[in-house]
Design an enzyme around this catalytic site. Structure first.
Site, PDB file in Angstrom:
ATOM      1  N   GLU A 173       0.458   3.434   4.461  1.00 50.09           N
ATOM      2  CA  GLU A 173      -0.321   3.030   3.339  1.00 50.09           C
ATOM      3  C   GLU A 173      -0.296   4.112   2.073  1.00 50.09           C
ATOM      4  O   GLU A 173      -1.326   4.566   1.698  1.00 50.09           O
ATOM      5  CB  GLU A 173      -1.906   2.988   3.748  1.00 50.09           C
ATOM      6  N   GLU A 292      -0.833  -3.509  10.777  1.00 51.18           N
ATOM      7  CA  GLU A 292      -2.372  -3.062  11.106  1.00 51.18           C
ATOM      8  C   GLU A 292      -3.156  -4.477  10.811  1.00 51.18           C
ATOM      9  O   GLU A 292      -3.369  -4.813   9.562  1.00 51.18           O
ATOM     10  CB  GLU A 292      -3.010  -1.960  10.143  1.00 51.18           C
TER      11      GLU A 292
HETATM   12  O1  AHR Z   1      -6.423   1.914  11.904  1.00 48.80           O
HETATM   13  C1  AHR Z   1      -7.269   2.922  11.372  1.00 48.80           C
HETATM   14  C2  AHR Z   1      -6.566   3.301   9.851  1.00 48.80           C
HETATM   15  O2  AHR Z   1      -6.730   2.019   9.100  1.00 48.80           O
HETATM   16  C3  AHR Z   1      -5.283   3.873   9.823  1.00 48.80           C
HETATM   17  O3  AHR Z   1      -4.977   5.070  10.007  1.00 48.80           O
HETATM   18  C4  AHR Z   1      -5.053   3.481   8.557  1.00 48.80           C
HETATM   19  O4  AHR Z   1      -3.553   3.332   8.138  1.00 48.80           O
HETATM   20  C5  AHR Z   1      -5.743   2.211   7.896  1.00 48.80           C
HETATM   21  O5  AHR Z   1      -6.316   2.568   6.801  1.00 48.80           O
END
Ligand code: AHR
Length: 498
Positions: A173, A292
């Site tokens: 990210e 994610e």
């Molecule tokens: O999954 C939780 C968090 O969400 C992770 O660390 C991050 O990559 C995202 O913002």
């Protein structure tokens, strides 16, 4: 009663399901690692401190790949702190989650764990506070046989054979202002290109995931993907997407309509990848790693109250309900409908932190979202058919949302056809029909239904099957036409075979 039809043709295919679409994620965050997968003090731990009860539930989920060690955590991580003799490992502050990281679990323990969990690693490198040199070192430590400083260090740590990690994330990210070492698109694109180039010089057999946007709603969405890929197209194999949804306004139809937004997100990223491909006159296509995705909002308020600098606190411990399980099913269906481009996806996360599996001192238990993931992961393998869904729609902020999310998967080897379907209507049942005459002699073997009268119903450690699937469906094939009734608010797995 509403009516819907699925139109399929076994020659009209989207693509083969890459099993890595059923991946998940373990970050050094909250109780995911400590107490989640590693808990030497627990009566459920094996000789290495790995929780056997959790491993058993993970194996049932059939998770082919697990991303590690973050997440936001990786952007400040020194992997060297987590290898070698445990007594010598430093305790450090983690600025991603404002906690103390003890480093008692690290890269080598994770690799041991992947073997027991029947999974493969997807390793992220720190391109936040570190960079190209560190990315080179960790690949050398993990993947070279020996005869160099870092590969010999691994051997000294008791791991004679290389870990041979094939899939690597170029940071996490990096578009997010919350990220340690946050970069603009050009800065990140250049860093990713150079880190990727050097990592592949160490081991040309690895595959690399470049960071896309942290959500469709990021202001930089679009230009970020375009600029980053323009810089690192040659080195990247995948571009990542991240997305979490929440029902903050307590509007279930809108919440379930998020599959429309997710579909749009995927289609947009594919378009940008292909635009860069065209600009570069490249023969190579960039695939998508949705590394994610999940529902995440239940724990937000509670997490605001956490004290800084504790160890493995209860953090991001969303307790999921039935409507979350319906959306998880819908999100998986949405990704499968793009199986030609979405090759990797990670349910974030796996244990205790926004997770399908929770642990306590007395055991491990299944949240509501465990069940759709388990069913789709186990039965959604094969070739995705171009599934035309004819169903009524409702208005949502994302535009028209179909009441039905569905996809069909054919498995020629097993001579089977599987239909996944979510009826999002909260009050009305829906008739479903599908012409399966091309699948001569196929009959319904199983029709599993996940439903509950209350969309807010949850599972608990005492009652982990309050929301759980049952073989209560009524699908049947008559004269080559599959017919069934999908009860209101329900997820269905209809399995046909010869
Ligand atoms: O999954 C939780 C968090 O969400 C992770 O660390 C991050 O990559 C995202 O913002």
């Amino acid at each position: 009663m509403k009516k819907s039809t699925l139109c399929i043709d076994k020659h009209f295919i989207v693509g083969d399901v890459d099993k890595r679409i059923y991946g998940s994620f373990i970050e050094h965050l909250g109780r995911a690692v400590y107490e989640g997968i590693y808990h030497p003090e627990s009566p459920f731990a094996d000789e290495r401190g790995l929780r056997k009860d959790v491993l058993e539930l993970i194996r049932q989920l059939n998770v082919p790949v697990v991303r590690y060690p973050g997440g936001n955590f990786v952007s400040g991580y020194h992997w060297e702190d987590g290898v070698g003799p445990k007594a010598e490992r430093p305790e450090k502050i983690d600025l991603a989650w404002n906690v103390i990281e003890t480093n008692q679990f690290g890269l080598n323990e994770f690799m041991d764990w992947t073997k027991k969990a029947d999974t493969k690693p997807m390793m992220a490198v720190n391109l936040g506070t570190r960079g190209v040199d560190d990315a080179k070192n960790i690949v050398e430590y993990c993947n070279l046989k020996g005869g160099s400083y870092y590969s010999d260090l691994r051997r000294k740590h008791g791991y004679e054979n290389p870990h041979d990690i094939k899939l690597w994330c170029l940071g996490n990210e990096m578009d997010g202002p919350w990220q340690m070492g946050h970069k603009n698109a050009l800065e990140y694109g250049r860093t990713a290109a150079e880190a990727g180039r050097i990592m592949k010089m160490v081991d040309p057999s690895i595959e690399l995931v470049a960071c896309g946007s942290s959500a469709l709603t990021m202001d930089t969405f679009g230009t970020w993907e375009d600029t980053v890929l323009s810089e690192c197209y040659e080195q990247a194999d995948y571009l990542s997407l991240h997305q979490y949804y929440g029902n903050r306004d307590n509007n279930t139809p809108e919440f379930l309509a998020n599959t429309v937004a997710m579909d749009e997100f995927i289609s947009s990223v594919i378009s940008i990848c292909d635009a860069v491909k065209a600009k570069k006159r490249s023969k190579k296509s960039i695939h998508l790693s949705f590394d994610e995705w999940n529902v995440w909002y239940h724990s937000n308020e509670q997490d605001q109250k956490l004290e800084r600098w504790c160890k493995a606190p209860h953090q991001l411990e969303d307790i999921y309900n039935f409507e979350d399980a319906l959306l998880v099913a819908g999100m998986m269906i949405t990704m499968l409908r793009h199986a030609d481009r979405v090759k990797v996806a990670c349910l974030a996360q796996l244990v205790n932190v926004i997770a399908p599996i929770m642990t306590s001192d007395t055991g491990a238990w299944k949240q509501t979202i465990y069940y759709p993931f388990e069913l789709i992961s186990n039965y959604g393998r094969g070739t995705v058919l171009n599934t035309v869904v004819k169903a009524p729609v409702y208005e949502s902020v994302h535009g028209d949302a179909p009441y039905l999310d569905s996809v069909c998967i054919m498995n020629q080897e097993e001579e089977s056809l599987t239909i996944f379907a979510v009826n999002k209507d909260l009050e009305e049942s829906m008739e479903l029909s599908c012409d399966v005459r091309q699948f001569t002699g196929y009959q319904v073997k199983e029709h599993v239904v996940l439903t509950h009268p209350d969309v807010k119903a949850m599972n608990t450690e005492e009652n982990p099957s309050n929301v759980a699937p049952a073989r209560t469906g009524n699908a049947k094939v008559t004269d080559g036409i599959l017919q069934t009734v999908l009860c209101d608010k329900s997820f269905h797995v209809i399995r046909l075979s010869k």
